[in-house]
Write an enzyme that holds these catalytic residues in place. Structure first.
Site, PDB file in Angstrom:
ATOM      1  N   PRO A   2      -0.589 -12.497 -36.604  1.00 50.11           N
ATOM      2  CA  PRO A   2      -1.626 -12.002 -37.517  1.00 50.11           C
ATOM      3  C   PRO A   2      -2.586 -11.057 -36.799  1.00 50.11           C
ATOM      4  O   PRO A   2      -3.032 -11.339 -35.690  1.00 50.11           O
ATOM      5  CB  PRO A   2      -2.331 -13.284 -37.963  1.00 50.11           C
ATOM      6  CG  PRO A   2      -1.315 -14.363 -37.780  1.00 50.11           C
ATOM      7  CD  PRO A   2      -0.534 -13.953 -36.568  1.00 50.11           C
ATOM      8  N   GLU A   3      -2.871  -9.936 -37.446  1.00 51.26           N
ATOM      9  CA  GLU A   3      -3.788  -8.950 -36.884  1.00 51.26           C
ATOM     10  C   GLU A   3      -5.074  -8.962 -37.701  1.00 51.26           C
ATOM     11  O   GLU A   3      -5.284  -9.835 -38.546  1.00 51.26           O
ATOM     12  CB  GLU A   3      -3.112  -7.574 -36.882  1.00 51.26           C
ATOM     13  CG  GLU A   3      -1.792  -7.563 -36.102  1.00 51.26           C
ATOM     14  CD  GLU A   3      -1.112  -6.212 -36.096  1.00 51.26           C
ATOM     15  OE1 GLU A   3      -1.824  -5.179 -36.174  1.00 51.26           O
ATOM     16  OE2 GLU A   3       0.131  -6.163 -36.026  1.00 51.26           O
ATOM     17  N   ARG A 113       4.580 -22.531 -33.510  1.00 56.13           N
ATOM     18  CA  ARG A 113       4.919 -22.049 -32.166  1.00 56.13           C
ATOM     19  C   ARG A 113       3.855 -22.398 -31.127  1.00 56.13           C
ATOM     20  O   ARG A 113       4.056 -22.156 -29.942  1.00 56.13           O
ATOM     21  CB  ARG A 113       5.166 -20.533 -32.204  1.00 56.13           C
ATOM     22  CG  ARG A 113       6.296 -20.157 -33.161  1.00 56.13           C
ATOM     23  CD  ARG A 113       6.656 -18.695 -33.103  1.00 56.13           C
ATOM     24  NE  ARG A 113       7.249 -18.352 -31.811  1.00 56.13           N
ATOM     25  CZ  ARG A 113       7.684 -17.127 -31.506  1.00 56.13           C
ATOM     26  NH1 ARG A 113       7.583 -16.147 -32.400  1.00 56.13           N
ATOM     27  NH2 ARG A 113       8.203 -16.875 -30.324  1.00 56.13           N
TER      28      ARG A 113
END
Length: 277
Positions: A2-3, A113
Protein backbone atom coordinates in the site's frame (compact mmCIF):
# COMPACT_ATOMS: atom_id res chain seq x y z
CA UNK A 1 2.68 -2.56 -0.87
CA UNK A 2 0.00 0.00 0.00
CA UNK A 3 1.22 3.46 -0.95
CA UNK A 4 0.09 6.92 0.07
CA UNK A 5 -3.37 6.85 -1.60
CA UNK A 6 -4.22 3.48 -0.05
CA UNK A 7 -2.94 4.50 3.39
CA UNK A 8 -4.82 7.81 3.21
CA UNK A 9 -8.01 5.92 2.34
CA UNK A 10 -7.51 3.68 5.37
CA UNK A 11 -6.76 6.73 7.54
CA UNK A 12 -10.05 8.34 6.59
CA UNK A 13 -11.96 5.17 7.31
CA UNK A 14 -10.37 4.66 10.72
CA UNK A 15 -10.86 8.32 11.63
CA UNK A 16 -14.53 8.26 10.69
CA UNK A 17 -15.29 5.04 12.56
CA UNK A 18 -13.17 5.33 15.72
CA UNK A 19 -12.24 8.94 16.54
CA UNK A 20 -13.55 9.95 19.95
CA UNK A 21 -13.98 6.38 21.19
CA UNK A 22 -12.18 4.87 24.19
CA UNK A 23 -9.99 1.80 23.82
CA UNK A 24 -11.14 -0.75 26.39
CA UNK A 25 -8.76 -3.58 25.52
CA UNK A 26 -5.95 -4.58 23.17
CA UNK A 27 -5.06 -8.12 22.13
CA UNK A 28 -1.65 -8.37 20.46
CA UNK A 29 -0.83 -11.93 19.47
CA UNK A 30 1.49 -11.34 16.51
CA UNK A 31 5.00 -11.19 17.93
CA UNK A 32 6.59 -10.06 14.67
CA UNK A 33 3.95 -7.35 14.25
CA UNK A 34 4.87 -5.71 17.60
CA UNK A 35 8.61 -6.40 17.20
CA UNK A 36 9.63 -2.96 18.50
CA UNK A 37 8.30 -3.95 21.93
CA UNK A 38 9.77 -6.62 24.19
CA UNK A 39 6.26 -8.01 24.65
CA UNK A 40 2.64 -6.97 24.28
CA UNK A 41 2.43 -5.43 27.78
CA UNK A 42 3.73 -2.00 26.75
CA UNK A 43 1.42 -1.71 23.75
CA UNK A 44 -1.55 -2.83 25.83
CA UNK A 45 -0.71 -0.75 28.90
CA UNK A 46 -0.16 2.50 27.04
CA UNK A 47 -3.30 2.09 24.89
CA UNK A 48 -5.95 0.64 27.19
CA UNK A 49 -8.29 3.27 28.60
CA UNK A 50 -7.16 5.97 26.15
CA UNK A 51 -9.46 7.90 23.84
CA UNK A 52 -8.52 7.94 20.17
CA UNK A 53 -8.29 11.69 19.56
CA UNK A 54 -7.20 11.79 15.91
CA UNK A 55 -5.82 9.70 13.06
CA UNK A 56 -2.99 11.26 11.06
CA UNK A 57 -0.66 10.05 8.34
CA UNK A 58 2.89 10.75 7.17
CA UNK A 59 3.89 8.98 3.99
CA UNK A 60 2.90 5.33 4.43
CA UNK A 61 2.64 5.52 8.24
CA UNK A 62 -0.61 5.91 10.17
CA UNK A 63 -0.58 7.67 13.53
CA UNK A 64 -3.43 6.99 15.95
CA UNK A 65 -3.12 9.82 18.48
CA UNK A 66 -4.29 9.02 21.99
CA UNK A 67 -5.69 11.40 24.57
CA UNK A 68 -2.81 10.79 26.97
CA UNK A 69 -0.23 11.97 24.43
CA UNK A 70 1.03 8.64 23.13
CA UNK A 71 0.70 7.60 19.50
CA UNK A 72 -0.01 4.17 18.04
CA UNK A 73 1.95 3.92 14.79
CA UNK A 74 0.79 1.47 12.13
CA UNK A 75 2.70 0.54 8.97
CA UNK A 76 0.80 -1.77 6.64
CA UNK A 77 3.93 -3.25 5.06
CA UNK A 78 3.19 -5.37 2.00
CA UNK A 79 -0.07 -7.03 2.98
CA UNK A 80 -1.37 -5.31 6.12
CA UNK A 81 -5.02 -4.33 6.51
CA UNK A 82 -6.87 -2.38 9.19
CA UNK A 83 -10.41 -3.73 9.23
CA UNK A 84 -13.54 -2.70 11.11
CA UNK A 85 -15.50 -5.71 12.38
CA UNK A 86 -18.20 -6.61 14.89
CA UNK A 87 -16.73 -8.06 18.05
CA UNK A 88 -18.64 -11.30 17.56
CA UNK A 89 -17.32 -11.93 14.05
CA UNK A 90 -14.64 -14.65 13.85
CA UNK A 91 -11.27 -12.97 13.18
CA UNK A 92 -9.72 -13.83 9.82
CA UNK A 93 -6.45 -15.71 9.66
CA UNK A 94 -3.33 -13.63 10.31
CA UNK A 95 -5.11 -11.24 12.71
CA UNK A 96 -2.26 -9.96 14.88
CA UNK A 97 -3.68 -7.01 16.84
CA UNK A 98 -7.27 -6.25 17.89
CA UNK A 99 -8.44 -3.02 19.53
CA UNK A 100 -11.77 -3.16 21.40
CA UNK A 101 -13.68 0.05 22.10
CA UNK A 102 -16.32 1.22 24.55
CA UNK A 103 -19.05 0.80 21.95
CA UNK A 104 -19.51 -0.38 18.40
CA UNK A 105 -17.12 -2.41 16.24
CA UNK A 106 -13.51 -3.31 16.94
CA UNK A 107 -10.43 -2.55 14.83
CA UNK A 108 -8.27 -5.44 13.60
CA UNK A 109 -4.78 -5.46 12.10
CA UNK A 110 -4.51 -8.37 9.66
CA UNK A 111 -1.20 -9.07 7.91
CA UNK A 112 -0.50 -12.42 6.17
CA UNK A 113 3.11 -11.61 5.27
CA UNK A 114 3.95 -9.88 8.59
CA UNK A 115 6.12 -7.14 7.08
CA UNK A 116 3.83 -4.55 8.65
CA UNK A 117 4.13 -3.38 12.24
CA UNK A 118 2.31 -1.76 15.14
CA UNK A 119 3.98 0.10 17.99
CA UNK A 120 3.21 2.79 20.55
CA UNK A 121 5.51 5.76 21.05
CA UNK A 122 5.66 9.30 22.37
CA UNK A 123 6.87 12.49 20.74
CA UNK A 124 9.42 15.15 21.50
CA UNK A 125 8.43 18.72 22.46
CA UNK A 126 8.28 19.69 18.78
CA UNK A 127 5.67 17.00 18.18
CA UNK A 128 7.98 14.80 16.06
CA UNK A 129 7.86 11.05 16.49
CA UNK A 130 11.50 9.92 16.79
CA UNK A 131 10.82 6.74 14.79
CA UNK A 132 9.59 8.81 11.82
CA UNK A 133 12.02 11.72 12.08
CA UNK A 134 14.15 10.60 9.13
CA UNK A 135 11.26 10.48 6.66
CA UNK A 136 11.18 13.11 3.93
CA UNK A 137 8.28 15.52 3.43
CA UNK A 138 4.92 13.90 2.81
CA UNK A 139 4.34 13.63 -0.94
CA UNK A 140 0.80 14.99 -0.71
CA UNK A 141 0.99 17.50 2.14
CA UNK A 142 4.69 18.34 2.41
CA UNK A 143 5.48 19.75 -1.06
CA UNK A 144 3.50 22.99 -1.10
CA UNK A 145 5.32 24.43 -4.10
CA UNK A 146 7.59 23.36 -6.92
CA UNK A 147 10.43 25.15 -5.12
CA UNK A 148 10.08 22.73 -2.21
CA UNK A 149 10.49 19.86 -4.64
CA UNK A 150 13.41 21.63 -6.33
CA UNK A 151 15.23 21.71 -2.98
CA UNK A 152 14.77 17.94 -2.67
CA UNK A 153 16.18 17.40 -6.17
CA UNK A 154 18.97 19.98 -6.01
CA UNK A 155 22.38 18.52 -6.76
CA UNK A 156 21.17 14.92 -6.73
CA UNK A 157 22.73 12.66 -9.32
CA UNK A 158 20.29 9.93 -8.30
CA UNK A 159 17.94 8.80 -11.04
CA UNK A 160 14.42 10.15 -10.76
CA UNK A 161 12.54 6.96 -10.03
CA UNK A 162 14.83 5.74 -7.22
CA UNK A 163 14.65 9.23 -5.73
CA UNK A 164 10.83 9.21 -5.79
CA UNK A 165 10.92 5.82 -4.06
CA UNK A 166 13.37 6.96 -1.37
CA UNK A 167 11.21 7.56 1.70
CA UNK A 168 13.98 9.67 3.24
CA UNK A 169 13.62 12.16 0.37
CA UNK A 170 9.85 12.10 -0.26
CA UNK A 171 7.51 9.99 1.88
CA UNK A 172 4.60 8.05 0.49
CA UNK A 173 5.36 7.22 -3.15
CA UNK A 174 5.90 3.60 -4.15
CA UNK A 175 6.35 1.70 -7.38
CA UNK A 176 2.85 2.15 -8.81
CA UNK A 177 2.59 5.88 -8.32
CA UNK A 178 6.20 6.62 -9.24
CA UNK A 179 5.51 5.17 -12.71
CA UNK A 180 2.19 7.01 -13.02
CA UNK A 181 3.72 10.32 -11.88
CA UNK A 182 6.69 10.09 -14.23
CA UNK A 183 4.40 9.37 -17.17
CA UNK A 184 2.16 12.31 -16.30
CA UNK A 185 5.24 14.54 -16.07
CA UNK A 186 6.65 13.19 -19.38
CA UNK A 187 9.92 12.28 -17.64
CA UNK A 188 12.04 9.15 -17.92
CA UNK A 189 12.75 7.42 -14.63
CA UNK A 190 16.46 7.09 -15.40
CA UNK A 191 17.00 10.86 -15.72
CA UNK A 192 19.42 12.23 -13.10
CA UNK A 193 17.43 14.42 -10.71
CA UNK A 194 19.91 17.26 -11.11
CA UNK A 195 19.31 17.36 -14.89
CA UNK A 196 15.74 18.64 -14.64
CA UNK A 197 14.97 22.13 -15.87
CA UNK A 198 12.72 24.49 -13.96
CA UNK A 199 9.87 23.70 -16.35
CA UNK A 200 10.36 19.96 -15.79
CA UNK A 201 10.42 20.36 -12.00
CA UNK A 202 7.16 22.28 -12.24
CA UNK A 203 5.64 19.46 -14.32
CA UNK A 204 6.86 16.84 -11.86
CA UNK A 205 5.48 18.78 -8.90
CA UNK A 206 2.08 19.14 -10.58
CA UNK A 207 2.05 15.45 -11.51
CA UNK A 208 2.78 14.33 -7.94
CA UNK A 209 -0.18 16.29 -6.60
CA UNK A 210 -2.56 15.44 -9.44
CA UNK A 211 -1.88 11.70 -9.48
CA UNK A 212 -1.99 11.24 -5.70
CA UNK A 213 -5.14 13.33 -5.23
CA UNK A 214 -6.92 11.48 -8.03
CA UNK A 215 -5.84 8.11 -6.66
CA UNK A 216 -7.14 9.06 -3.20
CA UNK A 217 -10.45 10.09 -4.78
CA UNK A 218 -10.66 6.58 -6.26
CA UNK A 219 -9.75 5.05 -2.88
CA UNK A 220 -6.42 3.69 -4.10
CA UNK A 221 -5.42 0.77 -6.30
CA UNK A 222 -6.38 -2.84 -5.58
CA UNK A 223 -4.26 -5.19 -7.68
CA UNK A 224 -4.71 -8.85 -8.57
CA UNK A 225 -3.29 -10.01 -5.22
CA UNK A 226 -6.36 -8.44 -3.56
CA UNK A 227 -4.32 -7.56 -0.47
CA UNK A 228 -5.23 -3.88 -0.25
CA UNK A 229 -8.69 -3.22 1.17
CA UNK A 230 -10.20 -0.27 3.02
CA UNK A 231 -11.50 -0.58 6.60
CA UNK A 232 -14.74 -2.14 5.37
CA UNK A 233 -12.96 -4.68 3.17
CA UNK A 234 -13.79 -2.87 -0.08
CA UNK A 235 -11.36 -2.52 -2.97
CA UNK A 236 -10.21 0.70 -4.56
CA UNK A 237 -10.61 1.29 -8.29
CA UNK A 238 -7.74 3.52 -9.35
CA UNK A 239 -6.14 0.48 -11.02
CA UNK A 240 -8.77 0.97 -13.73
CA UNK A 241 -7.20 4.36 -14.48
CA UNK A 242 -3.51 3.42 -14.60
CA UNK A 243 -1.85 4.86 -17.69
CA UNK A 244 1.39 2.82 -17.66
CA UNK A 245 1.63 0.61 -14.58
CA UNK A 246 1.12 -3.10 -15.47
CA UNK A 247 0.23 -2.11 -19.07
CA UNK A 248 3.23 -3.68 -20.82
CA UNK A 249 2.56 -4.18 -24.54
CA UNK A 250 -0.54 -1.98 -24.54
CA UNK A 251 -0.67 1.29 -26.52
CA UNK A 252 0.28 4.50 -24.76
CA UNK A 253 -2.83 6.57 -24.06
CA UNK A 254 -0.98 9.65 -25.29
CA UNK A 255 0.94 8.60 -28.41
CA UNK A 256 -0.05 5.00 -29.18
CA UNK A 257 3.43 3.49 -28.82
CA UNK A 258 3.56 0.28 -26.82
CA UNK A 259 4.28 0.53 -23.09
CA UNK A 260 7.52 -1.21 -22.07
CA UNK A 261 8.53 -2.91 -18.84
CA UNK A 262 12.03 -2.90 -17.40
CA UNK A 263 13.42 -4.48 -14.26
CA UNK A 264 15.07 -1.99 -11.93
CA UNK A 265 16.12 -2.55 -8.31
CA UNK A 266 14.12 -5.77 -8.26
CA UNK A 267 10.96 -3.97 -9.38
CA UNK A 268 9.13 -3.67 -12.67
CA UNK A 269 9.06 -0.20 -14.18
CA UNK A 270 6.52 0.70 -16.87
CA UNK A 271 6.90 3.65 -19.22
CA UNK A 272 6.35 5.00 -22.71
CA UNK A 273 9.67 5.15 -24.62
CA UNK A 274 8.39 7.98 -26.81
CA UNK A 275 6.59 10.27 -24.38
CA UNK A 276 9.02 10.11 -21.47
CA UNK A 277 12.38 11.80 -21.93
Amino acid sequence: MPELPEVETVRRGVAEAFTGRRITDVAATGRRTIRRHADAAELVGRSRGQVLDAVDRHGKYLMLRLGGGDVIVVHLGMSGQLLRADAGDPPPRHTHVVWSFDSGPELRFVDPRTFGEVFVTGHDPAGVLPELALLGPDALEGLPSWRTLAAVLDGRRTRLKPLLLDQHRIAGIGNIYADEILFAAKLAGDRPAESLTTAEIRRLHAAIGDILRTAVAHRGSSLADAQYRDVDGAAGDYQLHHTVYAREGQPCVRCGRLIVRRREMGRSSFSCPRCQR
